[in-house]
Design an enzyme around this catalytic site. Structure first.
Site, PDB file in Angstrom:
ATOM      1  N   LYS A  71      56.894  16.221  52.526  1.00  0.00           N
ATOM      2  CA  LYS A  71      55.947  15.516  51.653  1.00  0.00           C
ATOM      3  C   LYS A  71      54.543  16.108  51.685  1.00  0.00           C
ATOM      4  O   LYS A  71      53.769  15.937  50.755  1.00  0.00           O
ATOM      5  CB  LYS A  71      55.885  14.007  51.928  1.00  0.00           C
TER       6      LYS A  71
ATOM      7  N   GLU B  12      63.744  35.923  54.098  1.00  0.00           N
ATOM      8  CA  GLU B  12      65.132  36.228  54.479  1.00  0.00           C
ATOM      9  C   GLU B  12      65.205  37.711  54.810  1.00  0.00           C
ATOM     10  O   GLU B  12      65.815  38.499  54.108  1.00  0.00           O
ATOM     11  CB  GLU B  12      66.121  35.849  53.365  1.00  0.00           C
TER      12      GLU B  12
ATOM     13  N   GLU C 241      65.952  44.611  60.880  1.00  0.00           N
ATOM     14  CA  GLU C 241      65.360  45.053  59.610  1.00  0.00           C
ATOM     15  C   GLU C 241      63.857  44.791  59.589  1.00  0.00           C
ATOM     16  O   GLU C 241      63.240  44.703  58.526  1.00  0.00           O
ATOM     17  CB  GLU C 241      66.106  44.408  58.438  1.00  0.00           C
TER      18      GLU C 241
END
Lengths: 626, 626
Positions: free
Chosen positions: A346, A426, A435
């Site tokens: 919220k 991600e 990575e």
């Protein structure tokens, strides 16, 4: 004919063979066992077992023709190569103390393999070594392997391992056929045409010890009729443990071969045994004496669950090494979505997707905002200008122009107009940080409010030691050190996991600690359970587990892995020289994550029971650029 | 200045160093220790021992200049490189559990080695690992080694090995610094710039255990003044065992470094210690506090026997691998001559020299015949047409036309007009049969009468396992498998012989047995005495012993070798991967001699404690043509 149809299964396991006695009428052998018996191939002796070279030489009157089972003309080339596995004379003993027997054995072995090669057989079965010593046998086989074009050699070994846990490791009293295999293949330098055919006996060694064979090149398992129990209706069946083994064999492309005399007295079968094999035509139906056993194996095959959709998609990737620099990061959406649903959000107003790519996280963020009734302002930061083009058209298409701002910039260098409540990314690889998620998110951290959160909030890499002879041979085939000092993304399948995975490196975001270094160093001790027996380590399987937000996590570490997720395959760190471990041995492993201004790389080594070289020193073979 | 003059000795052992404390006045350090002290080099700290990178970073006011001992300008480049071995800060501990200490250690090590490299120092001394675990230390050193142009790194290690023979090999309670070295160099892949500097203590481990170090790359031995005893006149001296060690060091080009405070109270010396080092000029003579120790070491050096003529000739060949196909067969004369003298030869009439070459055996035969009053007819058979030219002129020159017939033919194919009473040949190689003497003499045997004799009448090859890190590195430098599967002729010197030699293959001539095959196969077990401790096998030293006639033999097998003979150096069979043996371990070795119509070759492997690959399968890397 194959054991049955199993959707998606195209492996060798569908074919079942039968071991036969010497018979110089090969067309009959094939007709009887294949056409009449429904087997797919025969394991047939190549040479009259009475033959001894030393006796031949004294008998000068002979024509010099060796007593082979049929010339190459009695069967078609495709029959020979498709349906016959040659059985090398079982009397040979190349490590005998008897010079004449040893020389006869060597001569015969060479003649039979040359003959099998002439017939283009797919494989030859080598009899099991007669004792623990097999150096001369291995030397001769190794010589033959150097000149063999395509024929595989299957070393026959009984599936045995004595279970004495208290056994003194110093005395050589172990009765573990895996150790003989290990010596033999080390002597033959892990030759890729040398495999194993296991003789399955009525008693089986421990599950841990059996598991080792699934990391090896096992081509066939020979089930003697003695292995079979009798079910309530008098038919042959297998114990639960044997059934589990068969299941494992089927799942690892290993073929079953039936062997021996029928020992189950089925009324109909009995009459066939009594009758002549050559004229086994009773009631107009051709019946093979081992047919009930074959039927049972077929039943086990057909009873297996069909391959899952995911397995069918992945089957082509099994044990196939892929470049580690290919990110496999396109399926985070569902999980991230779940995260948003679980939290109320919220207070969230500004959200930044760092490394937005083609936009899946942007979409997921907006979707979650809508479901939770939260008003959101999104920045989609992406450094790849090609992806930015896609993002722009996505935003236009979806009508997100007033909510989403696209920033064509490296997140580490963007000068943002305001700070974010939440950073979503991600950037994880199969090994978590591989990575360079830590470096990217550290660079983006200045974009986040002091009380802001990062999704993911932390991630940990894991490794476990594995036997993986297929992967080892694939790496070795490049004949250089660089490939042994590279980590590979691979759908691990034909491997033996020798100990549970252990955590390696952990990164937290945002990083509030005073030590901002992303260098890491971890020393791990793996204990191999002693009922496994001796084992060989070809390298390490690597995984990650990420905490996305609070208790929501996502990962591929086997014990906690997210179900039905196939975006990430595990990673594999090879060892330049495989290490043999004694029963119950402890393995000490060191892993480093090293950074310099231009690149990040891993180094790794084994320090105990013996020291390996340190792999990938200075990132000479494998690194990720910053 | 050098310890003294020793005829023929040009090795590094002539130079003696001294370990010094940190002092940023390097010109003074050199003047005091070299000009005044007569040492040849100093082992001097490179960096202020109080320096810690983590403290520097907090103190932002500093100029950023590291507290090195003097800039590169305070000494000339040749002074730095010729007289200073840099000592890396001894406080560093790269395997500490304390992260800050570990990171400080890594930073300091890198800074100091970079500095030493900038100064072009010949070598740097690395402090001994603080515990048994040294993987992170090795990882960091290994990284540095990849970029180091010429500076050598000497790992300091105490010369200790606990003597508990009953020690349980399974518990890691061994206190053997060789094992730490072995782990360290395995982790660093046997890097050729990584060597050892041994700290010699007042007590020494067993002779067998000390012997291992002579097969390693040991560059220096640091003798603390505590090692020295006091002789009757109050001067420092060494125990007999320490003297033997010093002798061994001198013979293996290892340098001595003196270290510590003087502990012998010589009247003159005392005054110097009391006085200021900087003004050590008493009685007009500059005296260094360690001068009595240096004088004693010089005395030991000068007391050594001068190098023998033979040693001086061979010194250039020490540990230098030579092609195994170069026959070294020009010194059989004296021995053969002796054979003839010892026997009466009264019945000998026809003698054939097979492989007459340039004629030494023809001359020796005629000389022996003359001395024994025996009438002789000689056929000199030689297949090399160039050698035949030489033979013809020799015969003409000596007037042997009526006695000697020269046959320009391969002995295996000559159609002789009569049979011989005696066949004389000198076809032996370092490993006996390795120059195909068996095949040549088998081919010539039909030239011999049924009761004729062959000189030599038999020969046997021998092998023994050795530590030979220098040879291993030389073979490895070729970066291929073929060089690891080749036997080399080499004057073995810097090696450790780990077990007595054992016989491998024997050949008798004439060969009266029914089995005419020259294939051979031998399996050997070597026991390494347990007081040796752990040991590494880099390969096998090979020798031969030949029985020329009756009890007269000739050979290079160390326990029975013919004195003062330098025609044959030993042969060395490498192992592709060195094998580490536990204390008291047993080594199982297999050797094969294989023949085919066109060539002869050896194959070899280790089968226990671990299997090596079979080397040189099918003679793919090394063979001798027929």
């Amino acid at each position: 004919m194959p054991l049955g149809q199993r959707a998606g299964d195209k492996s060798e396991s569908r074919y079942c063979g039968v071991e036969t006695e010497f018979n110089d009428d090969m067309p009959h052998v094939l007709a009887f066992n294949l056409s009449h018996g429904s087997f797919d191939f025969v394991l047939a002796p190549l040479m009259d077992p009475a033959y001894r070279p030393s006796l031949m030489q004294k008998d000068n009157g002979v024509s010099g023709v060796l007593p082979f089972a049929g010339s190459d003309l009695v069967l078609s080339p495709s029959q020979w190569s498709g349906h016959v596995v040659g059985k090398v004379s079982s009397w040979i003993d190349l490590d005998s103390e008897d010079d004449i027997l040893r020389c006869d054995s060597e001569t015969t072995l060479k003649q039979e393999i040359a003959w099998a090669s002439h017939l283009s057989l797919q494989a030859c079965l080598l009899p099991a070594p007669k004792g623990k010593s097999c150096a001369n046998y291995a030397r001769c086989v190794n010589q033959l392997l150097q000149g063999l074009s395509s024929t595989q050699l299957w070393l026959r070994l009984p599936l045995v391992k004595s279970d004495s846990e208290t056994m003194d490791v110093n005395t050589d009293t172990s009765d573990d056929s895996w150790e003989i295999w290990n010596s033999f293949r080390l002597l033959c330098e892990h030759h890729s045409q040398l495999s194993v055919a296991l003789d399955v006996l009525s008693s089986l060694p421990s599950v841990n010890s059996l598991g080792r064979w699934f990391g090896e090149s096992v081509r066939a398992a020979i089930f003697s009729t003695d292995c079979f129990l009798t079910n309530a209706r008098g038919y042959p069946c297998l114990s639960k443990r044997h059934q589990n083994l068969v299941h494992g064999l089927f799942n690892h492309s290993m073929q079953i071969v039936l062997s021996g005399e029928p020992v189950h007295s089925l009324p109909k079968i009995n009459s066939h045994i009594a009758s002549n094999d050559n004229d086994n035509n009773v009631d107009g139906v051709q019946k093979h004496p081992l047919r009930p056993y074959l039927d049972y194996v077929g039943y086990l095959y057909q009873r297996m669950d069909p391959l899952l959709e995911q397995e069918r998609l992945e089957i082509g990737y099994r044990d196939y090494l892929q470049s580690p620099l290919q990110p496999l990061m396109d399926n985070l959406e569902a999980q991230t979505y779940e995260t948003f649903e679980k939290d109320t959000m919220k207070y969230i107003q500004v959200l930044m997707v760092v490394g937005a790519g083609r936009g899946p996280l942007v979409r997921a963020s907006l979707q979650a905002a809508e479901e939770t009734g939260c008003k959101l302002k999104v920045y989609a930061v992406e450094k790849n200008p090609n992806a930015v083009v896609t993002l722009h058209s996505l935003v236009k298409l979806e009508g997100w122009e007033n909510i989403v701002s696209i920033i064509s910039c490296d997140m580490r260098y963007w000068d943002a107009p305001e700070k974010a409540d939440i950073l979503v990314s991600e950037l994880l690889g199969s090994f978590g940080d591989n990575e360079l998620s830590p470096e990217c998110l550290d660079g983006a951290q200045r974009l986040l409010k002091d009380d802001g959160i990062s999704i993911p909030s932390s991630y940990t890499s894991f490794i476990q030691p594995v036997t993986a002879s297929k992967l080892y041979n694939d790496v070795k085939s490049h004949k250089d050190i660089a490939h042994f000092e590279t980590a590979y993304v691979v759908k691990l399948h034909n491997i033996a996991r020798l100990a549970p995975p252990q955590p390696v490196f952990t990164f937290d975001h945002p990083n509030r600690s005073t030590d901002k270094s992303n260098n890491r160093y971890t020393k791990l001790q793996f204990g191999i359970t002693s009922d496994t027996g001796s084992a060989m380590i070809h390298g390490f399987a690597g995984y990650f587990d990420a905490t996305l937000y609070k208790e929501v996590h996502l990962g591929i570490e086997p014990s906690t892995s997210t179900p039905n997720m196939f975006s990430w395959f595990p990673i594999f760190f090879p060892l330049r020289t495989p290490i043999t471990l004694s029963p119950g041995a402890s393995l000490e492993v060191h892993f480093w994550r090293c950074c310099c201004p231009t690149k990040v790389w891993y180094e790794w080594c084994v320090a105990s029971p013996a020291s390996s070289p340190i792999h990938n020193s200075n990132g000479r073979s494998y690194w990720v650029g910053l």
